[in-house]
Design an enzyme around this catalytic site. Structure first.
Site, PDB file in Angstrom:
ATOM      1  N   MET A  63       4.612  -4.511  -9.467  1.00  0.00           N
ATOM      2  CA  MET A  63       5.720  -5.185  -8.803  1.00  0.00           C
ATOM      3  C   MET A  63       5.639  -5.083  -7.285  1.00  0.00           C
ATOM      4  O   MET A  63       4.968  -4.204  -6.725  1.00  0.00           O
ATOM      5  CB  MET A  63       7.050  -4.602  -9.289  1.00  0.00           C
ATOM      6  CG  MET A  63       7.228  -3.137  -8.999  1.00  0.00           C
ATOM      7  SD  MET A  63       8.619  -2.397  -9.910  1.00  0.00           S
ATOM      8  CE  MET A  63       9.940  -3.528  -9.512  1.00  0.00           C
ATOM      9  N   CYS A  64       6.320  -6.009  -6.623  1.00  0.00           N
ATOM     10  CA  CYS A  64       6.529  -5.961  -5.178  1.00  0.00           C
ATOM     11  C   CYS A  64       7.945  -6.473  -4.937  1.00  0.00           C
ATOM     12  O   CYS A  64       8.672  -6.793  -5.883  1.00  0.00           O
ATOM     13  CB  CYS A  64       5.486  -6.798  -4.432  1.00  0.00           C
ATOM     14  SG  CYS A  64       5.552  -8.578  -4.781  1.00  0.00           S
ATOM     15  N   THR A  65       8.350  -6.554  -3.695  1.00  0.00           N
ATOM     16  CA  THR A  65       9.730  -6.937  -3.382  1.00  0.00           C
ATOM     17  C   THR A  65      10.095  -8.295  -3.966  1.00  0.00           C
ATOM     18  O   THR A  65      11.109  -8.449  -4.655  1.00  0.00           O
ATOM     19  CB  THR A  65       9.948  -6.954  -1.857  1.00  0.00           C
ATOM     20  OG1 THR A  65       9.641  -5.663  -1.327  1.00  0.00           O
ATOM     21  CG2 THR A  65      11.396  -7.289  -1.521  1.00  0.00           C
TER      22      THR A  65
ATOM     23  N   THR B 225       2.246  -9.196  -5.507  1.00  0.00           N
ATOM     24  CA  THR B 225       1.985  -9.172  -6.946  1.00  0.00           C
ATOM     25  C   THR B 225       1.139 -10.363  -7.370  1.00  0.00           C
ATOM     26  O   THR B 225       0.203 -10.224  -8.166  1.00  0.00           O
ATOM     27  CB  THR B 225       3.314  -9.175  -7.733  1.00  0.00           C
ATOM     28  OG1 THR B 225       4.080  -8.021  -7.360  1.00  0.00           O
ATOM     29  CG2 THR B 225       3.058  -9.132  -9.229  1.00  0.00           C
TER      30      THR B 225
END
Length: 215
Positions: A103-105, A111
């Site tokens: 995951m990323c923001t 991602t």
């Protein structure tokens, strides 16, 4: 009253035991709990909230904050560091970390770039990789991310010892296709050398001789 299960934004199933997502919110907790995650790999340097960290701890999920560990201030044109992608791929391809979520923001940029590099390692053609990337990014797609995927050096990745059966099976199919193409091209039955990725995979995995055909 039935519990409402709400997946995170940009959530998706990448392969068996591998998921992708954006940052979690409390409304997502019930859904994520059903996945039984063993590991979560965070690609951005942003620190998860205390509530999210407590949720992972309660679920017995290992939080691997790779974005903070490998963050570099000056990357030039690159949207992410090669070190981040390399280490992330080695974590995700280790079946001992599964089920795992990357995951990323936003769940789109870092991602999406990461998943694109995974697809490249799996042997997807570049057009298919970009179609998947843009299906999540939509109008927010960035050319620099696509360029990074295209230029990423797969030789940087050291495949772990315990590879997922789906990865081994895909590499086996790719090798068979390459062998068939070369035989037809040569017009004779000749031994064909294995691709570097398959050779490394077979050396790395102790279960390489018992690949599941339904992976």
């Amino acid at each position: 009253m039935a519990t409402i299960l709400t997946p995170p934004d940009a959530f998706g199933i990448v392969e068996r035991g591998v998921y992708r997502s954006s940052t979690l919110h409390p409304t997502n907790f019930s859904y994520i709990r059903t996945l039984g995650l063993r590991s979560v790999v965070v690609l951005t340097p942003d620190v998860p909230s205390k509530g999210v960290q407590a949720f992972y701890e309660d679920c017995g999920t290992r939080l691997i904050h790779l974005g903070l560990q490998t963050w570099r201030p000056n990357l030039g044109w690159r949207p992410v560091s090669e070190e981040l992608i390399k280490e992330g791929l080695e974590l995700v391809l280790n079946v001992n970390n599964h089920p795992v979520m990357v995951m990323c923001t936003s769940g789109i940029h870092d991602t999406g770039t990461f998943i694109g590099c995974l697809r490249k390692l799996q042997g997807w053609n570049f057009n298919s990789i970009i179609v998947e990337y843009r299906s999540y990014a939509g109008s927010k797609a960035r050319y620099v991310n696509e360029q990074f995927i295209e230029l990423f050096d797969m030789d940087l990745v050291t495949l772990p010892r315990d590879l997922p059966s789906w990865f081994l099976y895909q590499q086996k199919l790719l090798q068979e296709e390459e062998e068939e193409f070369e035989r037809k091209k040569a017009g004779r039955q000749t031994p064909i050398s294995r691709s570097p990725i398959l050779a490394q995979a077979l050396i790395s995995s102790p279960t390489s001789n018992t690949i599941e055909t339904n992976a």
